[in-house]
Design a protein around this motif. Structure first.
Motif, short mmCIF file in Angstrom:
data_model
loop_
_atom_site.label_atom_id
_atom_site.label_comp_id
_atom_site.label_asym_id
_atom_site.label_seq_id
_atom_site.Cartn_x
_atom_site.Cartn_y
_atom_site.Cartn_z
N UNK A 501 0.80 -1.21 0.00
CA UNK A 501 0.00 0.00 0.00
C UNK A 501 0.84 1.27 0.00
N UNK A 502 2.16 1.13 0.08
CA UNK A 502 3.02 2.30 0.20
C UNK A 502 4.25 2.24 -0.69
N UNK A 503 4.94 1.11 -0.72
CA UNK A 503 6.32 1.08 -1.18
C UNK A 503 6.51 1.01 -2.68
N UNK A 504 5.42 0.96 -3.45
CA UNK A 504 5.60 1.02 -4.90
C UNK A 504 6.05 2.41 -5.35
N UNK A 505 5.91 3.40 -4.47
CA UNK A 505 6.37 4.76 -4.78
C UNK A 505 7.26 5.24 -3.65
N UNK A 506 8.23 6.04 -3.98
CA UNK A 506 9.09 6.66 -2.97
C UNK A 506 8.41 7.90 -2.42
N UNK A 507 8.80 8.32 -1.22
CA UNK A 507 8.23 9.55 -0.66
C UNK A 507 8.79 10.79 -1.34
N UNK A 508 7.97 11.84 -1.39
CA UNK A 508 8.51 13.14 -1.78
C UNK A 508 9.41 13.58 -0.62
N UNK A 509 10.67 13.91 -0.89
CA UNK A 509 11.61 14.24 0.20
C UNK A 509 11.07 15.34 1.11
N UNK A 510 11.28 15.16 2.40
CA UNK A 510 10.81 16.11 3.39
C UNK A 510 11.32 17.52 3.12
N UNK A 511 12.58 17.64 2.75
CA UNK A 511 13.16 18.95 2.48
C UNK A 511 12.45 19.69 1.36
N UNK A 512 11.98 18.95 0.35
CA UNK A 512 11.25 19.57 -0.76
C UNK A 512 9.90 20.10 -0.27
N UNK A 513 9.25 19.37 0.62
CA UNK A 513 7.94 19.80 1.13
C UNK A 513 8.08 20.92 2.16
N UNK A 514 9.25 20.99 2.81
CA UNK A 514 9.48 22.09 3.75
C UNK A 514 9.49 23.43 3.03
N UNK A 515 10.06 23.45 1.82
CA UNK A 515 10.12 24.72 1.08
C UNK A 515 8.92 24.90 0.16
N UNK A 516 8.20 23.83 -0.10
CA UNK A 516 7.01 23.91 -0.96
C UNK A 516 5.88 23.07 -0.36
N UNK A 517 5.08 23.64 0.50
CA UNK A 517 4.00 22.89 1.14
C UNK A 517 2.90 22.46 0.18
N UNK A 518 2.94 22.95 -1.06
CA UNK A 518 1.94 22.54 -2.05
C UNK A 518 2.23 21.15 -2.63
N UNK A 519 3.37 20.57 -2.30
CA UNK A 519 3.69 19.22 -2.74
C UNK A 519 3.01 18.21 -1.82
#
Length: 525
Positions: A501-519
Motif C-alpha cells: 500500500x506504500x512502497x511502490x512509490x518513494x516519498x517526496x523528500x521532506x526537504x522539498x515539502x518544507x520549502x514547498x507545502x503545495x507538494x
C-alpha cells in the motif's frame, strides 16, 4: 592647496562619469546569463552540462570513489545486498524508508530536476547563439529533448506525480508549484522523445559517440510505454497499451541504418574495450581520469553490491531447466557446474577464479558472491597498470539501453497482445543463442510464457539495475521483497519487508515539502 586638490579630484571623477563604458558592470572574470550564450562553444558546453547530470549520485552515479548508484539499484531487489546501506539503498530494500530518508531518495529528486533545469535553459537560450548553424542547433535541441524526457521518466517512475516544469529555473514562479498528475508528466515525456526522434540522426560517430540518437529516443519511448502497460500502471489490462509498447519496440528493431544487434560475447559486452558496440543504444560515458566511475572499486568490494543466493538459484542449467527440475542435471554438490553461462559472466562464487586467485568463502565475506558485470576484473590477474586504479576509478561506461532489452520488451508486450507467436520466440531465442542456451519451449500458453519472459529478464539484466523497476511494474515486489535474504551457504542475513500500500512509490523528500507545502505526500509517508 589641499582644497584645490579635492576639487580637481572631484572634477576628474565627474568627467570620467561621462564615459558610458565605465557604467558597464558586466563582470569579465566569469560568465553571466547575458554573456554566456554567444558562441557555438558555449552552446556545446551548455549541452554537455545537460549530459553531465547523468553521472550525479541521484541519477546513474559512479563519478566518485564511493558512489555507484547504477550498480546499487540492484540491491533494492532479491538479486543483491547493500550491507553498508550506502546512499540508503538498504533502507529502501528493508522497506523502512521515510520522507526524511536521505541518500538516493533525496538525491534522485534533486538531481533529476537539476538535469531538467539545465535542459530547459538550453532549449530556451540556444537560439540566441546566432553563430550556430541551423542543422547543428536542431540536432542539439534533439539531444536536450531526449535528456529532459529521460530525467522526467526517472522522476515519475519513482515518485509518481511531480511538478512539470518546461521553463528555465525561476524560484519566484516555480517555488510553490503543486505536483502535476503523473499521466501528464508521461505525456510530456513522450512528446519530448518523439521530438528527439524526429530530429536526431540514426547514429553518431567519432567524437560524438555517446550522444543521444534517434534510436535512443525510440528505445526509451518503448521502455516508457512498456512500463505504462504493466500491471502497476495498467490494472485494467488495457491491451491497447501493450500493443503501443510492442509497436514501439518493433520500430527500434526495424530502424533502418541503426546496425543494432546482439553482441557476440555476453561477458565482453560489458568490458571497456568493447564499448559502443552494436548492442549499445545509449550509455553513460566515463573517461578516466577526467570523469571516471567507481564501478571497479564497488565490484571488487564485498559489502555494497553483493549478489544473493536467490539470484544464483534463479539461473537454469545448460539443459534450459530450473535447478528444482529433476531432469535439469543440477548437482547440489557442484552447484555452479553446467549452469547458464550468464551466471559466471555476471558474478563470482566460491571456487571460481577471480583476479588470478581461487575464490574462497571469505573473499566476499558478506554473501560469498561478488559482482563483476561493469568491471574490468575477471579471472585473470589485473595488469600492474590497472591493479590499483587511482582513487578507485575506472572508465567503463554504464549501459542504459541495449538491443537485447528491446527484444525482451517486444516479447513481453507482444505476448500480452496476442499470446505466443513466432515473432516472440524469434526475438527471445536471439538472446539465448548468444550464450548457447536451449531455445524457449514453444508449447506454452500466454501465462506460462509470461513467467518465462520475466525469468529471462531477471537473468539477462542481472546487475544492470532494471529488476527493481520490473518487480514494481509487475506488482510482484510485494511477494518477492517480503522475504529473508541469504548468503551462498543459505545463512540468513536479514528479513526484508515491502508494504504493497506504500512502497511502490518513494516519498517526496521532506526537504522539498518544507520549502514547498503545495507538494502533496505519497500515501503512507
Amino acid at each position: 592647496m589641499k582644497k584645490i586638490y579635492v576639487l580637481l579630484t572631484c572634477a576628474g571623477f565627474l568627467a570620467a562619469g561621462c564615459n558610458k563604458s565605465l557604467l558597464d558592470t558586466t563582470p569579465h572574470d566569469r560568465y553571466t546569463e547575458e554573456t554566456f550564450w554567444q558562441t557555438p562553444e558555449a552552446a556545446n558546453a551548455g549541452l554537455v552540462g545537460c549530459y553531465s547530470v547523468l553521472r550525479n549520485a541521484g541519477v546513474y552515479g559512479g563519478k566518485t570513489s564511493n558512489n555507484a548508484t547504477a550498480l546499487w539499484e540492484e540491491t533494492l531487489t532479491p538479486n543483491a545486498y547493500n550491507q553498508t546501506d550506502a546512499l540508503s539503498f538498504n533502507t529502501i530494500a528493508r522497506g523502512t524508508q521515510m520522507s526524511s530518508t536521505g541518500g538516493i531518495v533525496t538525491g534522485r529528486y534533486s538531481d533529476c530536476y537539476s538535469g531538467i533545469g539545465r535542459c530547459n535553459t538550453f532549449l530556451a537560450k540556444v537560439d540566441e547563439v546566432t553563430a550556430l548553424d541551423d542543422a547543428t542547433r536542431r540536432k542539439m535541441k534533439g539531444e536536450a529533448y531526449f535528456l529532459r524526457g529521460l530525467y522526467y521518466f526517472m522522476l515519475q517512475n519513482y515518485y509518481g506525480a511531480v511538478p512539470l516544469i518546461l521553463d528555465p529555473p525561476d524560484k519566484t514562479a516555480q517555488a510553490k508549484l503543486p505536483r502535476t498528475p503523473r499521466e501528464e508528466v508521461v505525456a510530456q515525456v513522450l512528446v519530448d522523445l518523439d521530438s528527439a526522434a524526429n530530429i536526431l540522426p540514426v547514429k553518431f560517430t567519432g567524437a560524438d559517440l555517446g550522444r543521444a540518437t534517434k534510436g535512443a529516443a525510440m528505445a526509451l519511448k518503448a521502455r516508457v510505454l512498456l512500463y505504462e502497460a504493466s500491471p502497476l500502471l495498467n490494472p485494467a489490462n488495457d491491451v491497447a497499451k501493450w500493443k503501443a509498447a510492442a509497436d514501439a519496440a518493433k520500430a527500434v528493431m526495424n530502424l533502418a541504418g541503426s546496425g543494432y544487434g546482439i553482441y557476440k560475447d555476453y561477458r565482453a559486452l560489458f568490458l571497456q574495450e568493447n564499448e559502443n558496440n552494436l548492442e549499445v543504444i545509449f550509455d553513460v560515458q566515463y573517461v578516466f581520469p577526467k570523469q571516471g566511475s567507481s564501478f571497479d572499486l564497488i565490484c571488487s568490494q564485498y559489502n555494497t553490491n553483493a549478489p544473493l543466493l536467490d539470484l544464483a538459484k534463479t539461473y537454469y542449467t545448460t539443459k534450459g531447466l530450473p535447478i528444482t527440475d529433476p531432469a535439469s542435471g543440477y548437482d547440489p554438490a557442484n552447484p555452479y557446474k553446467d549452469r547458464d553461462p550468464r551466471l559466471n559472466a555476471t558474478f563470482t562464487y566460491p571456487g571460481d577464479t577471480y583476479k588470478g586467485a581461487v575464490i574462497n568463502a571469505t573473499r566476499f565475506a558478506i554473501t560469498g558472491y561478488g559482482m563483476k558485470k561493469f568491471s574490468l576484473y575477471d579471472k585473470e590477474a589485473p595488469p600492474k597498470d590497472k591493479s590499483d586504479l587511482k582513487d578507485g576509478q575506472s572508465d567503463i561506461n554504464f549501459i542504459v539501453l541495449r538491443f537485447a532489452d528491446i527484444l525482451m520488451m517486444y516479447a513481453e508486450a507482444q505476448n500480452e497482445v496476442s499470446g505466443p507467436d513466432a515473432t516472440i520466440f524469434a526475438a527471445l531465442n536471439r538472446i539465448r543463442d548468444r550464450v548457447g542456451m536451449p531455445h524457449f519451449n514453444e508449447a506454452v500458453d500466454k501465462n506460462a510464457l509470461r513467467e518465462e519472459i520475466r525469468h529471462e529478464r531477471r537473468v539477462e539484466f542481472a546487475g544492470e539495475g532494471l529488476y527493481y523497476s520490473d518487480i514494481r511494474r509487475w506488482k510482484t515486489a510485494e511477494t518477492v521483497m517480503n522475504a529473508t535474504i541469504q548468503n551462498y551457504a543459505g545463512k540468513n542475513l536479514e528479513t526484508r519487508t515491502f508494504d504493497k500500500n506504500r512502497d511502490y512509490w518513494w516519498p517526496i523528500p521532506l526537504g522539498e515539502r518544507d520549502v514547498n507545502p503545495n507538494l502533496e505526500q505519497n500515501t503512507g509517508y
